[in-house]
Design an enzyme around this catalytic site. Structure first.
Site, mmCIF file in Angstrom:
data_model
loop_
_atom_site.group_PDB
_atom_site.id
_atom_site.type_symbol
_atom_site.label_atom_id
_atom_site.label_comp_id
_atom_site.label_asym_id
_atom_site.label_seq_id
_atom_site.Cartn_x
_atom_site.Cartn_y
_atom_site.Cartn_z
ATOM 1 N N ASP A 103 -3.993 -12.668 3.783
ATOM 2 C CA ASP A 103 -5.247 -12.224 4.395
ATOM 3 C C ASP A 103 -6.463 -12.623 3.576
ATOM 4 O OD1 ASP A 103 -4.324 -10.431 2.535
ATOM 5 O OD2 ASP A 103 -4.311 -8.697 3.872
ATOM 6 N N HIS A 151 -5.994 -7.368 -0.275
ATOM 7 C CA HIS A 151 -6.174 -5.947 -0.601
ATOM 8 C C HIS A 151 -5.449 -5.592 -1.894
ATOM 9 C CE1 HIS A 151 -6.443 -6.178 3.879
ATOM 10 N NE2 HIS A 151 -7.499 -5.410 3.662
ATOM 11 N N ASP A 211 -2.322 -10.742 -1.936
ATOM 12 C CA ASP A 211 -2.891 -10.175 -0.713
ATOM 13 C C ASP A 211 -4.351 -9.831 -1.004
ATOM 14 O OD1 ASP A 211 -1.823 -8.488 1.982
ATOM 15 O OD2 ASP A 211 -3.604 -7.640 1.022
ATOM 16 N N HIS A 243 0.822 -1.223 0.000
ATOM 17 C CA HIS A 243 0.000 0.000 0.000
ATOM 18 C C HIS A 243 0.853 1.269 0.000
ATOM 19 C CE1 HIS A 243 -3.644 -2.226 0.537
ATOM 20 N NE2 HIS A 243 -3.298 -2.715 1.716
HETATM 21 C C1 X5A Z 1 -0.956 -5.001 4.047
HETATM 22 C C2 X5A Z 1 -2.400 -5.029 4.420
HETATM 23 C C3 X5A Z 1 -4.316 -3.828 5.124
HETATM 24 C C4 X5A Z 1 -4.701 -2.465 5.550
HETATM 25 C C5 X5A Z 1 -6.115 -2.426 6.063
HETATM 26 C C6 X5A Z 1 -6.421 -1.090 6.656
HETATM 27 N N1 X5A Z 1 -2.955 -3.891 4.740
HETATM 28 N N2 X5A Z 1 -7.738 -1.021 7.175
HETATM 29 O O1 X5A Z 1 -3.008 -6.093 4.444
HETATM 30 ZN ZN ZN Z 2 -3.848 -7.047 2.891
#
Ligand code: X5A
Ligand code: ZN
Length: 685
Positions: free
Chosen positions: A277, A186, A184, A144
């Site tokens: 995740d 995200h 991931d 991110h």
């Molecule tokens: C690297 C990662 C997740 C961020 C979530 C913030 N970040 N709510 O999994």
């Molecule tokens: Zn993530």
């Protein structure tokens, strides 16, 4: 290794871990999903399984500023370098609070430099042939992190730095085409942006998108983001519409998107932004990939780039599934074949839609995508749907604001709607006990409590036996849904059924699971007062939205467009209107609740109490079928009256939607319709 000379030598797999990356932690000891225990749990598992002995342990190095600077700005590097120094003690909290999902402590700088340096080290040694492949067990994660900004638990973009290092500093290694696979859950916004116009890096990400509402919300993760200039076609996003995706969904994407593209691209090396995740039981991801699934995903990539693969840890917040998944990947690299396992189930109906959208978007750049998918996989007689639409989706409510769409119910093997109809749950609103729903709710993860994270596993398995049964029975019961706000305009209402959005809405709706259009539409008027209140909604932005006073008054008259839909659809509507992030295994309103409503005329749905439209009103019947609507509670009305909650005129786009509804549905002239709305805005409550 006890291999005979004829055997292929066992793979040289690099492995990197350093306890100093645990120095980065919340300043106040508050619990956080991205905590030091994550990599400790991984290491403990790998050690217990004897993995380090079979690997080549890597030197742990801090990254050099000059290398980091190829993707990050000088200012950002300075910030991460200085954030841990004494003189920042008093400002650390303040700086972190201005960033999106970031904390800092006195160990953050060290850990960030080590994480980036370790991924560089692993990548370099795979690229130069010292190693066949490598796993970097690092934190903080990276994908991110933007050029000039830490976000989403990420400080430096470890994978992007390593890729850029190969391209720009180690040209002699001839790593001219780098494939980054970001699995991931995200979207890796930072990595995408850093190589958006660079064809030397093919960024591929599969992630929850939920129509732009899943972190990091917005349009970056959309399948339309395909790269620009020289890099057009070299950015591939596969955006899930919802949670609960598992092995079957991921492998379908591998089969029909990633593997064909990898064949065409012919990468020199593959860097995996390996967040776990999306794993079963993860409290943030709400998906259910198993260790076997990761193992197969990895194995399928090993036939490219001479097996040159680097896994760099990103997310993954359920310690058990995280450790087991990394272990599965390590074994796969070492042994060259997936771990033993199997998977059941088929991809979601939405997965085929997403795959087709992605292929379509990119077919001019990747000719393999022009070949139509075999018809038999598109027309499946047993379609699979996620359980309930309780995900951040469009709504006039903003209760979900900072909740994680956590703890999605996981899917187990048997997803079909059974013939068996279980007794429906009962909402015991009369005795103050909301039964099963409050039980489920009390087990929800509350982000920020460590207990919740520990509980997440149990919750997931407990709710794993999906109950679709209530849907099949409620789909046989019709109700009239009475609309008095923007839903009076049919195309807007249909967003709640079919999904999508109309002009003026800032985000699309998820839609109902059953997308059948209403069977009938009638206009009526009801003796209730229409008013506009609140000052902001997620769907329409600044301004008020429509409510109906739950109390009737013969002097009031409001227009209402009633849609005949199923009680199942009404439940999906109620969830979307209240923008809950929760997933329910029982309906919010069932036939027994309707019996209760007929007697008492309104009912507050306890389990969505925070929602602005959690109060169900019974407005009589039409053709023997009950008319229901949803509005705020009586106590909210009191607060709107007293000024404790804001009353506010609607935003223009919202008002226009109501006008269109009224003009298309009633005999009102446009002057009369405008007057009707103006009056509702102006009159005191
Ligand atoms: C690297 C990662 C997740 C961020 C979530 C913030 N970040 N709510 O999994
Ligand atoms: Zn993530």
């Amino acid at each position: 290794m006890n291999s005979s000379p004829e055997d292929r030598r066992s793979a040289h797999v690099g492995l990197a871990y350093d306890e100093r990356m645990c120095l980065h932690a919340t300043p106040d000891g508050e619990s956080h999903p991205e905590n030091p225990e994550r990599i400790r749990a991984i290491w403990r598992k790998l050690e217990a399984e004897g993995i380090p002995d079979r690997c080549i342990l890597l030197k742990i190095k801090e990254a050099e500023d000059a290398i980091i600077a190829s993707v990050h700005t000088r200012n950002h590097i300075k910030l991460i370098r200085n954030i841990s120094s004494k003189k920042f003690d008093s400002r650390r909290l303040m700086i972190a609070s201005k960033l999106n999902s970031i904390y800092f402590n006195e160990g953050s700088s060290k850990a960030a430099y080590l994480a980036a340096g370790t991924v560089i080290e692993a990548t370099e040694n795979v690229a130069n042939g010292n190693l066949d492949s490598a796993i970097a067990v690092v934190r903080p994660p990276g994908h991110h992190a933007e050029a000039n900004e830490a976000m989403g638990f990420c400080l430096f973009n470890n994978v992007a730095i390593a890729a850029s290092y190969l391209l720009n500093e180690r040209a002699e290694l001839s790593m001219r085409r780098i494939l980054i696979v970001d699995w991931d859950v995200h979207h890796g916004n930072g990595t995408q942006n850093m190589f958006y116009s660079d064809p030397r890096v093919l960024y591929f990400s599969v992630h929850r998108f939920d129509f732009g509402s899943f972190y990091p919300a917005g349009s970056d993760g959309s399948h339309c983001m395909i790269g620009e200039d020289q890099g057009v076609g070299y950015n591939i996003n596969v955006p899930w519409e919802h949670g609960q995706c598992g092995d079957a969904d991921y492998l379908a994407v591998w089969d029909h998107i990633l593997i064909p593209v990898a064949e065409a691209y012919n990468p020199d090396i593959i860097l995996i932004s390996a967040g776990f995740d999306a794993a079963m039981g993860d409290p943030l991801g709400g998906c259910c990939v198993t260790p076997y699934g990761y193992s197969v995903m990895l194995k399928r990539l090993m036939k490219f780039a001479d097996g040159k693969i680097v896994l760099a840890l990103e997310g993954g917040y359920n310690l058990n599934s995280l450790a087991n998944s990394v272990f599965a990947c390590a074994k796969t690299l070492l042994e060259g074949s997936p771990i033993v396992g199997n998977f059941e189930g088929r991809p979601f109906e939405s997965t085929w839609r997403v795959i087709n959208e992605v292929r379509n978007e990119l077919k001019t750049y990747w000719p393999v995508f022009s070949i139509d998918l075999p018809e038999e996989i598109l027309i499946s007689n047993v379609e699979r749907y996620p359980i309930q639409a309780g995900i951040n989706s469009s709504s006039d409510s903003d209760v979900e604001k900072d909740l994680e769409p956590s703890n999605a119910i996981n899917f187990s093997s048997n997803n079909d709607v059974g013939d068996l109809i279980l007794p429906l749950s009962k909402l015991n609103v009369d005795d103050g006990d909301s039964g099963e729903l409050s039980h489920l709710r009390s087990q929800q993860n509350q982000p920020g409590t460590s207990e919740a994270y520990e509980n997440s596993k149990e919750v997931t398995t407990e709710t794993c036996n999906d109950l679709f049964h209530w849907r099949s029975s409620l789909s046989k019961i019709d109700v009239w849904y009475g609309s008095y706000g923007s839903n009076m305009w049919k195309p807007r209402f249909l967003c709640y059924i079919e999904g999508g959005k109309v002009e003026g809405m800032t985000k699309p709706c998820r839609g109902a699971m059953d997308k059948t259009p209403p069977k009938d539409i009638i206009w009526k008027s009801v003796p209730h007062r229409l008013f506009f209140a609140r000052s902001y909604s997620n769907t329409w932005g600044h301004g008020g939205v429509a409510f109906l006073n739950p109390q009737s008054n013969i002097n009031d008259k409001s227009y209402m467009c009633i849609y005949r839909i199923t009680l199942e659809q009404f439940n999906d509507l109620l969830i979307q209107e209240n923008a809950t992030t929760e997933q329910f295994e029982s309906p919010l309103v069932d036939s027994r609740d309707i019996e209760f409503l007929v007697k008492s005329s309104f009912m507050s749905v306890e389990s969505i109490k925070g929602g602005w439209y959690s109060n169900i009103l019974y407005l009589g019947e039409q053709d023997g079928i009950p008319i229901l609507t949803m509005t705020c509670s009586l106590s909210d009305v009191e607060k709107f009256k007293s000024g404790e909650l804001p009353v506010c005129a609607p935003p223009k786009a919202y008002e226009n939607t109501l006008l269109k509804g009224l003009l298309e549905g009633t005999e009102l002239s446009s002057e009369e319709a405008i007057g009707y709305l103006k009056d509702a805005v102006a009159r005191n409550l």
